[in-house]
Enzyme design. Structure first.
Site, mmCIF file in Angstrom:
data_model
loop_
_atom_site.group_PDB
_atom_site.id
_atom_site.type_symbol
_atom_site.label_atom_id
_atom_site.label_comp_id
_atom_site.label_asym_id
_atom_site.label_seq_id
_atom_site.Cartn_x
_atom_site.Cartn_y
_atom_site.Cartn_z
ATOM 1 N N THR A 150 -2.672 1.076 -4.585
ATOM 2 C CA THR A 150 -3.071 2.228 -3.781
ATOM 3 C C THR A 150 -4.420 2.816 -4.208
ATOM 4 O O THR A 150 -4.683 2.975 -5.409
ATOM 5 C CB THR A 150 -1.950 3.313 -3.816
ATOM 6 O OG1 THR A 150 -2.364 4.457 -3.076
ATOM 7 C CG2 THR A 150 -1.589 3.731 -5.231
ATOM 8 N N ASN A 151 -5.274 3.079 -3.230
ATOM 9 C CA ASN A 151 -6.544 3.777 -3.491
ATOM 10 C C ASN A 151 -6.263 5.271 -3.561
ATOM 11 O O ASN A 151 -5.666 5.828 -2.646
ATOM 12 C CB ASN A 151 -7.534 3.552 -2.327
ATOM 13 C CG ASN A 151 -8.083 2.130 -2.255
ATOM 14 O OD1 ASN A 151 -7.930 1.344 -3.185
ATOM 15 N ND2 ASN A 151 -8.743 1.818 -1.153
ATOM 16 N N LYS A 175 -9.646 -1.122 -2.931
ATOM 17 C CA LYS A 175 -9.540 -2.032 -1.787
ATOM 18 C C LYS A 175 -10.615 -1.676 -0.765
ATOM 19 O O LYS A 175 -10.859 -0.492 -0.589
ATOM 20 C CB LYS A 175 -8.146 -1.923 -1.142
ATOM 21 C CG LYS A 175 -7.005 -2.372 -2.042
ATOM 22 C CD LYS A 175 -5.641 -2.041 -1.434
ATOM 23 C CE LYS A 175 -5.369 -0.555 -1.444
ATOM 24 N NZ LYS A 175 -4.023 -0.181 -0.924
ATOM 25 N N ASP A 214 0.065 5.124 0.989
ATOM 26 C CA ASP A 214 -0.095 6.094 2.084
ATOM 27 C C ASP A 214 -0.132 5.392 3.444
ATOM 28 O O ASP A 214 -0.934 4.490 3.671
ATOM 29 C CB ASP A 214 -1.379 6.911 1.887
ATOM 30 C CG ASP A 214 -1.366 7.690 0.576
ATOM 31 O OD1 ASP A 214 -0.338 8.304 0.258
ATOM 32 O OD2 ASP A 214 -2.392 7.665 -0.139
ATOM 33 N N ASP A 260 0.881 -1.164 0.000
ATOM 34 C CA ASP A 260 0.000 0.000 0.000
ATOM 35 C C ASP A 260 0.927 1.225 0.000
ATOM 36 O O ASP A 260 2.117 1.098 0.306
ATOM 37 C CB ASP A 260 -0.864 -0.064 1.259
ATOM 38 C CG ASP A 260 -1.673 1.193 1.471
ATOM 39 O OD1 ASP A 260 -2.247 1.701 0.494
ATOM 40 O OD2 ASP A 260 -1.726 1.663 2.632
#
Ligand SMILES: [Mg+2]
Length: 167
Positions: free
Chosen positions: A54-55, A105, A12, A10
């Site tokens: 990553t979102n 996610k 952040d 991931d």
């Protein structure tokens, strides 16, 4: 040494610090987590590949553009390269939480895409490191070994532990 397969990271809260209540929009606002650069360099030696999942719904919200995100990522990759870290591919979900897409996610679309892109990827010999329950849910769903990190138990700490047991 037999290499571990794929490391999904991931972004952040794992690679870079989260900002309080706002999105990291550009490289000026991007700050690596303590030890993350060295950790990624060391992990690059023991994994066949490192991928980011990553979102980034800030894109759908209009807070940043796809170009902003790509430029931030280019800078990040360049910085990591200086330390010896290699990230093979970055997957991001630009959609709103409310959009119910397959990629955001805890859904598994980004990991599934990685399996299409790297057909020899072995889920059972692969790890996912994230700081949110949604990361862990997605990783578990895909049969990856999942690791939850936070501001104390960081990517750097986990990588030290991993290196000490495999070396
Ligand atoms: Mg995160």
């Amino acid at each position: 040494m037999h290499k571990l397969d794929t490391l999904f990271l991931d972004r952040d809260g794992v690679i870079n610090m989260k900002l309080d209540g706002r999105y990291v929009r550009n490289f000026e606002e991007f700050e690596f987590m303590p030890g993350a650069e060295l950790a990624i360099a060391n992990l690059s030696k023991i994994f066949k590949r490192i991928l980011i999942v990553t979102n980034q719904q800030g894109i759908a919200k209009g807070i940043m553009s796809t170009e902003d995100l790509n430029s931030l990522h280019q800078n990040m990759l360049q910085q990591l390269k200086i330390t010896g870290g290699t990230i093979e591919k970055i997957y991001y979900c630009p959609h709103l939480d409310a959009a119910n897409c397959k990629c955001r996610k805890p859904n598994t679309g980004m990991i599934e895409q990685a399996i299409i892109d790297f057909p020899n990827l072995e889920n059972k010999n692969s790890y996912l490191v994230g700081d949110s329950d949604s990361d862990i849910t997605a990783g578990n769903e895909m049969g990856l070994i999942t690791v939850k990190v936070d501001n104390e138990y960081t990517l750097a700490k986990w990588s030290e532990e991993l290196l000490s047991v495999i070396e």
